[in-house]
Design an enzyme around this catalytic site. Structure first.
Site, mmCIF file in Angstrom:
data_model
loop_
_atom_site.group_PDB
_atom_site.id
_atom_site.type_symbol
_atom_site.label_atom_id
_atom_site.label_comp_id
_atom_site.label_asym_id
_atom_site.label_seq_id
_atom_site.Cartn_x
_atom_site.Cartn_y
_atom_site.Cartn_z
ATOM 1 C CG HIS A 164 -2.273 -0.606 0.903
ATOM 2 N ND1 HIS A 164 -3.059 -1.208 1.855
ATOM 3 C CD2 HIS A 164 -2.962 -0.700 -0.251
ATOM 4 C CE1 HIS A 164 -4.179 -1.636 1.299
ATOM 5 N NE2 HIS A 164 -4.135 -1.347 0.027
ATOM 6 C CD GLU A 391 -3.679 -12.989 -11.013
ATOM 7 O OE1 GLU A 391 -3.567 -12.160 -10.098
ATOM 8 O OE2 GLU A 391 -4.663 -13.752 -11.142
ATOM 9 C CG ASP A 415 -0.587 -12.589 -7.277
ATOM 10 O OD1 ASP A 415 0.130 -12.774 -6.285
ATOM 11 O OD2 ASP A 415 -1.784 -12.293 -7.197
ATOM 12 C CB CYS A 462 -4.328 -5.383 -15.019
ATOM 13 S SG CYS A 462 -4.336 -7.067 -14.387
#
Length: 538
Positions: A164, A391, A415, A462
């Site tokens: 984050h 992923e 990932d 993405c």
């Protein structure tokens, strides 16, 4: 940055269990309120991040654990500390989106404990002068509300590119490097040059290096200011630049920043802390609110990506020894198909009658059979365009079989990088492996790009790798047809890719995949790009 709130110890309490429970409840409720207020003030992704943390502070299972510990003799302080630590270990074990949030729970606990002890909440030190903030890590609540007039750059010794801290720093446009272990040796008053583009920290740089960095920053700002409109290469080859979002608020912000649509709509926030899945009607209402921001534009929705954790007990099984490699993503949804059917039905209802071009994708797909299962079920329930996320390495290796069974594919580089190197992206000790520039990752992306081109299937990116302007050029050269990122990164990426033709992007991609390390790949591409790019690196 020192932590002013020490961890409490398990000392005998002097209050009754009822009194301690009331204190704990008030502290957690007040902490949740403060987190939401900070999020609302910051807006964008920060609002959804802090709202998710607030929901965790209010989680009923956490409250039950706290109360049980108090009844066994713990103080409110220690009960919150121990219960939150257990909650953190649970989330970390399940991996995925919720696993990434585990590290943030320590800050929630410290804020609640500080309130109980009458101490100031942990935060960033104040300064009358601009400074570079160096910390072990920074809590989302602090990153979201940094004073950009004073904080020139952020450097942390822990964390990774998908933490984050990193995501919020990118959204706020903060120069930031995370997981820089060498920063622990820095001291107050040191003169430091932070080059986030190249991931370097230079102590006591000579004046000519500083002057060159200032010049480059000014040039990049000028290029960014002049960049507008749809993403494209120098030869006019279109590369739509999309946004990663997680809520209606971040959707509005992405639209305002010029995103050409959404490449990743994370739906997990709708489910966090819920005892049961939201109804079809509840989900559809939120989806409609998001879709309304992108008329005649693509919105790619990822169905629920979760694993074995208590807040989503309605979906996942308890007791897995290694849930990060267990039933998560599509595996969990397929095992509880009613949850998946409800979400697909809600998405189809929300898309009906709207102007957005809604597409839906499944997370953590491993095989061609899983891809076909999801596409067929989505079509059955009214979703016209259904794709899968790449992923898991097996999905990329078998791309020639997976791609024909999907309407599109989207590569989640976060990932994918983690699984390629068997390195937990939440651990600072292996943060050095979390580098999508590594040829091992790029070669898998190339395989998917080739399969997409052969079968006429779009290939999107993405993961946060798309937010790296120079890497974005390489990704296009590897076959990416769209790029999705934090909306604040769109202007930089748009400006960068516009300086190269498709042939040049392919040539840079070939240089990257031929290297033997992430560092060698980036350095070689940067050197080759310097001959084409009018902006010289410092």
């Amino acid at each position: 940055m020192p932590d002013p709130v020490p961890d409490p110890t398990d000392t005998p309490r002097t209050r009754t269990a009822e009194e301690e429970t009331a204190r704990a409840t008030e502290a957690l409720t007040a902490t949740a309120t403060q987190l939401r207020e900070r999020g609302q003030a910051a807006g964008g992704t920060a609002a959804e991040v802090l709202d998710a943390l607030a929901m965790m502070a209010e989680d009923p299972s956490l409250a039950t654990d706290v109360q049980q510990r108090i009844e066994k003799g713990a103080t409110a302080e220690f009960a919150i500390f121990a219960a939150m630590d257990a909650f953190r270990e649970l989330l970390a074990g399940m991996g995925g989106y919720l696993g990434e949030r585990a590290g943030d729970l320590g800050d929630v606990a410290r804020r609640a404990i500080a309130r109980l002890q009458g101490l100031p909440a942990p935060g960033v030190p104040e300064s009358e002068h601009p400074f570079i903030l160096v910390a072990r890590d920074l809590a989302p609540a602090d990153t979201a509300t940094l004073d950009l007039d004073h904080v020139l750059a952020l450097v942390t010794t822990e964390g990774g590119p998908t933490s984050h801290t990193a995501i919020l720093a990118r959204e706020k446009g903060i120069t930031a490097i995370v997981g820089a272990l060498q920063a622990a040796e820095l001291n107050d008053g040191d003169l430091v040059l932070v080059d986030a583009e190249n991931g370097t920290i230079e102590l006591d740089p000579p004046q000519e290096r500083i002057d060159l960095a200032v010049q480059r920053t000014a040039t990049l700002q000028a290029i960014r200011a002049a960049s507008s409109g749809p993403g494209h290469l120098a030869d006019g080859h279109a590369v739509p630049l999309l946004a990663n979002i997680g809520s209606p608020e971040s959707a509005r912000e992405a639209a305002a920043r010029g995103a050409e649509g959404v490449g990743l709509f994370r739906t997990e926030v709708l489910f966090l802390g819920a005892e049961k899945a939201p109804s079809v009607e509840e989900q559809a209402a939120t989806y409609r609110e998001v879709f309304a921001n992108f008329p005649r534009q693509k919105v790619v929705v990822r169905v629920l990506d979760a694993g074995a954790d208590k807040p989503l007990a309605f979906l996942t099984d308890a007791g897995e020894e290694n849930p990060a490699l267990g039933r998560r993503g599509l595996r969990a949804l397929a095992a509880h198909e009613e949850v998946l059917r409800d979400q697909l039905t809600a998405l189809a209802q929300a898309a009906e009658g709207g102007e957005a071009e809604v597409q839906v994708m499944a997370p953590m797909v491993s095989t061609a059979q899983e891809a076909r299962y999801f596409r067929d079920l989505a079509h059955e329930l009214g979703i016209r365009v259904a794709g899968v996320m790449v992923e898991v390495p097996s999905c990329a290796i078998m791309a020639d079989h997976v791609v024909p069974n999907a309407d599109f594919v989207s590569i989640g580089t976060n990932d994918l990088t983690q699984y390629v190197f068997a390195a937990d992206r939440l651990l600072g000790s292996v943060a050095g492996f979390q580098n999508p520039w590594h040829p091992a990752v790029l070669r898998l992306i190339q395989q998917v790009g080739v399969a997409g081109a052969e079968h006429g299937v779009p290939v999107g990116i993405c993961g946060e790798a798309a937010a790296d302007p120079l890497l974005a050029v390489v990704l296009v050269g590897l076959g990416a047809t769209t790029l999705s990122m934090s909306s604040t990164s769109i202007a930089d990426v748009r400006a960068e890719i516009a300086q190269y033709t498709l042939d040049e992007a392919r040539a840079l991609a070939a240089i990257a995949v031929a290297a033997d390390s992430a560092e060698a790949a980036r350095d070689a591409v940067a050197a080759a790009a310097d001959e084409l790019d009018p902006v010289e690196a410092p």
